[in-house]
Design a protein around this motif. Sequence first.
Motif, PDB file in Angstrom:
ATOM      1  N   LEU A   1     -16.413 -14.787  10.359  1.00 43.54           N
ATOM      2  CA  LEU A   1     -17.319 -14.212   9.363  1.00 43.54           C
ATOM      3  C   LEU A   1     -18.360 -13.311  10.018  1.00 43.54           C
ATOM      4  O   LEU A   1     -18.761 -12.294   9.449  1.00 43.54           O
ATOM      5  CB  LEU A   1     -17.982 -15.324   8.557  1.00 43.54           C
ATOM      6  N   GLY A   2     -18.793 -13.657  11.214  1.00 41.64           N
ATOM      7  CA  GLY A   2     -19.703 -12.787  11.961  1.00 41.64           C
ATOM      8  C   GLY A   2     -19.046 -11.467  12.325  1.00 41.64           C
ATOM      9  O   GLY A   2     -19.675 -10.404  12.275  1.00 41.64           O
TER      10      GLY A   2
ATOM     11  N   TYR B   1     -19.029  -9.372   9.225  1.00 43.54           N
ATOM     12  CA  TYR B   1     -20.343  -8.761   9.028  1.00 43.54           C
ATOM     13  C   TYR B   1     -20.533  -7.564   9.957  1.00 43.54           C
ATOM     14  O   TYR B   1     -20.985  -6.491   9.525  1.00 43.54           O
ATOM     15  CB  TYR B   1     -21.443  -9.799   9.238  1.00 43.54           C
TER      16      TYR B   1
ATOM     17  N   GLY C   1     -18.499  -4.664   8.802  1.00 42.74           N
ATOM     18  CA  GLY C   1     -19.120  -4.043   7.641  1.00 42.74           C
ATOM     19  C   GLY C   1     -20.298  -3.163   8.014  1.00 42.74           C
ATOM     20  O   GLY C   1     -20.483  -2.079   7.467  1.00 42.74           O
ATOM     21  N   VAL C   2     -21.117  -3.634   8.959  1.00 41.97           N
ATOM     22  CA  VAL C   2     -22.269  -2.856   9.404  1.00 41.97           C
ATOM     23  C   VAL C   2     -21.805  -1.571  10.086  1.00 41.97           C
ATOM     24  O   VAL C   2     -22.401  -0.507   9.920  1.00 41.97           O
ATOM     25  CB  VAL C   2     -23.161  -3.699  10.346  1.00 41.97           C
TER      26      VAL C   2
ATOM     27  N   GLY D   1     -13.000  -5.554   8.222  1.00 36.74           N
ATOM     28  CA  GLY D   1     -14.037  -6.502   7.827  1.00 36.74           C
ATOM     29  C   GLY D   1     -13.552  -7.470   6.763  1.00 36.74           C
ATOM     30  O   GLY D   1     -13.820  -8.674   6.837  1.00 36.74           O
TER      31      GLY D   1
ATOM     32  N   PHE E   1     -13.169 -11.412   6.948  1.00 37.14           N
ATOM     33  CA  PHE E   1     -13.815 -12.224   5.911  1.00 37.14           C
ATOM     34  C   PHE E   1     -12.827 -13.219   5.311  1.00 37.14           C
ATOM     35  O   PHE E   1     -13.144 -14.401   5.140  1.00 37.14           O
ATOM     36  CB  PHE E   1     -14.388 -11.317   4.814  1.00 37.14           C
TER      37      PHE E   1
ATOM     38  N   ILE F   1     -23.437 -16.929   6.663  1.00 34.04           N
ATOM     39  CA  ILE F   1     -22.850 -15.725   7.262  1.00 34.04           C
ATOM     40  C   ILE F   1     -21.861 -15.098   6.286  1.00 34.04           C
ATOM     41  O   ILE F   1     -21.753 -13.870   6.197  1.00 34.04           O
ATOM     42  CB  ILE F   1     -22.184 -16.064   8.610  1.00 34.04           C
TER      43      ILE F   1
ATOM     44  N   LEU G   1     -23.825 -12.945   3.852  1.00 36.89           N
ATOM     45  CA  LEU G   1     -24.223 -11.679   4.463  1.00 36.89           C
ATOM     46  C   LEU G   1     -23.039 -10.734   4.627  1.00 36.89           C
ATOM     47  O   LEU G   1     -23.150  -9.533   4.363  1.00 36.89           O
ATOM     48  CB  LEU G   1     -24.866 -11.937   5.829  1.00 36.89           C
ATOM     49  N   ALA G   2     -21.898 -11.278   5.062  1.00 34.91           N
ATOM     50  CA  ALA G   2     -20.712 -10.444   5.252  1.00 34.91           C
ATOM     51  C   ALA G   2     -20.230  -9.873   3.924  1.00 34.91           C
ATOM     52  O   ALA G   2     -19.872  -8.684   3.847  1.00 34.91           O
ATOM     53  CB  ALA G   2     -19.601 -11.250   5.925  1.00 34.91           C
ATOM     54  N   TYR G   3     -20.230 -10.676   2.874  1.00 39.23           N
ATOM     55  CA  TYR G   3     -19.771 -10.192   1.567  1.00 39.23           C
ATOM     56  C   TYR G   3     -20.668  -9.075   1.062  1.00 39.23           C
ATOM     57  O   TYR G   3     -20.186  -8.042   0.589  1.00 39.23           O
ATOM     58  CB  TYR G   3     -19.726 -11.328   0.548  1.00 39.23           C
TER      59      TYR G   3
ATOM     60  N   THR H   1     -22.519  -7.076   2.746  1.00 40.39           N
ATOM     61  CA  THR H   1     -22.365  -5.893   3.585  1.00 40.39           C
ATOM     62  C   THR H   1     -21.049  -5.186   3.299  1.00 40.39           C
ATOM     63  O   THR H   1     -21.009  -3.959   3.197  1.00 40.39           O
ATOM     64  CB  THR H   1     -22.438  -6.286   5.074  1.00 40.39           C
TER      65      THR H   1
END
Length: 127
Positions: A20-21, A24, A27-28, A35, A39, A78, A81-83, A85
């Motif tokens: 998941l990190g 994220y 995605g960034v 990503g 995910f 996490i 945050l990933a979703y 992003t």
Amino acid sequence: MNKSTPTATIRPLPLSGIALGLAYAAGVLGFGMPGWVFFAAGALIWMMADGRTVVGLLTRRAEHHTQRMITYSTPPAIALLAYLTLADGNADPVVGGALALHALLVWAVLMGAAYAVSQQSPVSHRI
């Protein structure tokens, strides 16, 4: 006398948290498709393996599990945050709210269990 000082052991992030990190981070950096793959992998690992581990940790009441419980409370956060992003402004409020509620619920349950474990007094074997 040689007194040893207690050292804190560092538990690595579970495999789901790593996936998941990576989602994220992808995605960034603007890599949408990789990503989403990370995910999905992280979510599947969380549901299959880590969920079973968390239930096992909650059923055992040992002090050395406290830090592990705290470590296992991070992947849902996490995932949120990933979703957010990866969705890039098109996030569904129901899915985001469900992920946020799930992260809060897992954190609260595991922190409550960690607190309960820390409040246990050692059993004396003297009669």
